[in-house]
Design a protein around this motif. Sequence first.
Motif, PDB file in Angstrom:
ATOM      1  N   TYR A 165      -1.847 -18.659 -25.481  1.00 45.06           N
ATOM      2  CA  TYR A 165      -2.909 -17.711 -25.166  1.00 45.06           C
ATOM      3  C   TYR A 165      -2.322 -16.548 -24.384  1.00 45.06           C
ATOM      4  O   TYR A 165      -1.456 -16.729 -23.529  1.00 45.06           O
ATOM      5  CB  TYR A 165      -3.988 -18.364 -24.292  1.00 45.06           C
ATOM      6  CG  TYR A 165      -4.427 -19.716 -24.770  1.00 45.06           C
ATOM      7  CD1 TYR A 165      -4.035 -20.859 -24.089  1.00 45.06           C
ATOM      8  CD2 TYR A 165      -5.238 -19.851 -25.890  1.00 45.06           C
ATOM      9  CE1 TYR A 165      -4.429 -22.103 -24.522  1.00 45.06           C
ATOM     10  CE2 TYR A 165      -5.638 -21.091 -26.320  1.00 45.06           C
ATOM     11  CZ  TYR A 165      -5.231 -22.217 -25.637  1.00 45.06           C
ATOM     12  OH  TYR A 165      -5.623 -23.444 -26.066  1.00 45.06           O
ATOM     13  N   MET A 185      -3.545 -12.951 -22.375  1.00 46.82           N
ATOM     14  CA  MET A 185      -4.683 -12.207 -21.855  1.00 46.82           C
ATOM     15  C   MET A 185      -4.233 -10.955 -21.122  1.00 46.82           C
ATOM     16  O   MET A 185      -3.121 -10.905 -20.594  1.00 46.82           O
ATOM     17  CB  MET A 185      -5.459 -13.069 -20.837  1.00 46.82           C
ATOM     18  CG  MET A 185      -6.552 -13.925 -21.428  1.00 46.82           C
ATOM     19  SD  MET A 185      -5.889 -15.274 -22.398  1.00 46.82           S
ATOM     20  CE  MET A 185      -5.088 -16.210 -21.125  1.00 46.82           C
ATOM     21  N   TYR A 223      -8.311 -10.999 -24.978  1.00 46.85           N
ATOM     22  CA  TYR A 223      -7.843 -12.372 -25.140  1.00 46.85           C
ATOM     23  C   TYR A 223      -7.317 -12.517 -26.568  1.00 46.85           C
ATOM     24  O   TYR A 223      -8.009 -12.199 -27.529  1.00 46.85           O
ATOM     25  CB  TYR A 223      -8.999 -13.335 -24.884  1.00 46.85           C
ATOM     26  CG  TYR A 223      -8.773 -14.745 -25.350  1.00 46.85           C
ATOM     27  CD1 TYR A 223      -9.511 -15.268 -26.412  1.00 46.85           C
ATOM     28  CD2 TYR A 223      -7.840 -15.555 -24.717  1.00 46.85           C
ATOM     29  CE1 TYR A 223      -9.315 -16.574 -26.834  1.00 46.85           C
ATOM     30  CE2 TYR A 223      -7.650 -16.859 -25.132  1.00 46.85           C
ATOM     31  CZ  TYR A 223      -8.384 -17.369 -26.184  1.00 46.85           C
ATOM     32  OH  TYR A 223      -8.191 -18.653 -26.598  1.00 46.85           O
ATOM     33  N   GLU A 265      -2.386 -24.982 -23.892  1.00 48.28           N
ATOM     34  CA  GLU A 265      -3.395 -26.011 -23.754  1.00 48.28           C
ATOM     35  C   GLU A 265      -2.862 -27.253 -23.071  1.00 48.28           C
ATOM     36  O   GLU A 265      -3.564 -27.912 -22.330  1.00 48.28           O
ATOM     37  CB  GLU A 265      -3.980 -26.370 -25.120  1.00 48.28           C
ATOM     38  CG  GLU A 265      -5.027 -27.467 -25.091  1.00 48.28           C
ATOM     39  CD  GLU A 265      -6.221 -27.148 -24.199  1.00 48.28           C
ATOM     40  OE1 GLU A 265      -6.507 -25.957 -23.977  1.00 48.28           O
ATOM     41  OE2 GLU A 265      -6.858 -28.103 -23.696  1.00 48.28           O
ATOM     42  N   SER A 298      -1.158 -27.629 -20.595  1.00 47.75           N
ATOM     43  CA  SER A 298      -1.189 -27.544 -19.131  1.00 47.75           C
ATOM     44  C   SER A 298      -2.594 -27.190 -18.665  1.00 47.75           C
ATOM     45  O   SER A 298      -2.768 -26.549 -17.634  1.00 47.75           O
ATOM     46  CB  SER A 298      -0.168 -26.528 -18.626  1.00 47.75           C
ATOM     47  OG  SER A 298      -0.473 -25.236 -19.105  1.00 47.75           O
ATOM     48  N   GLY A 299      -3.592 -27.583 -19.454  1.00 55.89           N
ATOM     49  CA  GLY A 299      -4.974 -27.325 -19.059  1.00 55.89           C
ATOM     50  C   GLY A 299      -5.359 -25.875 -19.154  1.00 55.89           C
ATOM     51  O   GLY A 299      -6.375 -25.461 -18.617  1.00 55.89           O
ATOM     52  N   SER A 300      -4.529 -25.110 -19.830  1.00 56.01           N
ATOM     53  CA  SER A 300      -4.769 -23.679 -19.988  1.00 56.01           C
ATOM     54  C   SER A 300      -4.670 -22.921 -18.674  1.00 56.01           C
ATOM     55  O   SER A 300      -5.275 -21.869 -18.520  1.00 56.01           O
ATOM     56  CB  SER A 300      -6.132 -23.411 -20.636  1.00 56.01           C
ATOM     57  OG  SER A 300      -6.199 -23.973 -21.903  1.00 56.01           O
ATOM     58  N   ARG A 301      -3.943 -23.463 -17.703  1.00 58.00           N
ATOM     59  CA  ARG A 301      -3.676 -22.681 -16.503  1.00 58.00           C
ATOM     60  C   ARG A 301      -2.941 -21.421 -16.926  1.00 58.00           C
ATOM     61  O   ARG A 301      -2.127 -21.435 -17.840  1.00 58.00           O
ATOM     62  CB  ARG A 301      -2.819 -23.469 -15.520  1.00 58.00           C
ATOM     63  CG  ARG A 301      -1.491 -23.930 -16.108  1.00 58.00           C
ATOM     64  CD  ARG A 301      -0.773 -24.871 -15.197  1.00 58.00           C
ATOM     65  NE  ARG A 301       0.148 -24.178 -14.330  1.00 58.00           N
ATOM     66  CZ  ARG A 301       0.972 -24.799 -13.483  1.00 58.00           C
ATOM     67  NH1 ARG A 301       0.945 -26.104 -13.392  1.00 58.00           N
ATOM     68  NH2 ARG A 301       1.775 -24.106 -12.728  1.00 58.00           N
ATOM     69  N   LEU A 302      -3.217 -20.341 -16.275  1.00 59.14           N
ATOM     70  CA  LEU A 302      -2.609 -19.075 -16.639  1.00 59.14           C
ATOM     71  C   LEU A 302      -1.427 -18.761 -15.734  1.00 59.14           C
ATOM     72  O   LEU A 302      -1.473 -19.021 -14.527  1.00 59.14           O
ATOM     73  CB  LEU A 302      -3.634 -17.943 -16.541  1.00 59.14           C
ATOM     74  CG  LEU A 302      -4.819 -18.045 -17.502  1.00 59.14           C
ATOM     75  CD1 LEU A 302      -5.777 -16.890 -17.292  1.00 59.14           C
ATOM     76  CD2 LEU A 302      -4.334 -18.087 -18.949  1.00 59.14           C
TER      77      LEU A 302
END
Lengths: 112, 112
Positions: free
Chosen positions: B32, B34, B49, B94, B96-100
């Motif tokens: 992802y 952003m 996004y 994903e 990593s829990g979608s941490r940014l």
Amino acid sequence: DTGVSQNPRHKITKRGQNVTFRCDPISEHNRLYWYRQTLGQGPEFLTYFQNEAQLEKSRLLSDRFSAERPKGSFSTLEIQRTEQGDSAMYLCASSLIPGSQYFGPGTRLLVL
Amino acid sequence: QKEVEQDPGPLSVPEGAIVSLNCTYSNSAFQYFMWYRQYSRKGPELLMYTYSSGNKEDGRFTAQVDKSSKYISLFIRDSQPSDSATYLCASGKETSGSRLTFGEGTQLTVNP
């Protein structure tokens, strides 16, 4: 306003005191994140909840930091025995789909 | 080496100019991408996004992701003084829990 809200917006405390911040995510969002941002830097990940379960914690999150998300709704971040190095903006974000995180206005902490 | 690198600027352009903001990343697992806009003393606001490679356009903003070169770009057409802010790129995955993971931000000033 249906965005992410955070309280308080500003907090000044003396070194050694405990502080607690609250985050209310967007209502249907099951994922909630805490980040910390210092001047001139991008936000750094602290911890992540999916519903009420805390699934990941950064090594930045020392033993003095604790976060909760009871019932999978709002979340609190507590810092015990604050240090001057804890001075920063603490940001909360929530999301429904992976990656697309919406941030609150932040809580600006100053430790004297 | 930071996982997401961003030139901090500052960048100053005249009103109406096309602005190009860029980031590079090192983690090939990122899925992802952003772009956030952050006004002074405010929380980051999600602008664009993108999932995986490709282009995405929204009004005056175009985001590009090139996974082969690990390069992320944001273009702003017909820039306005109200675009003056810090622009943050961020990436996540994903698993990593979608941490940014954020770049440090580029400070942009659009002069009338």
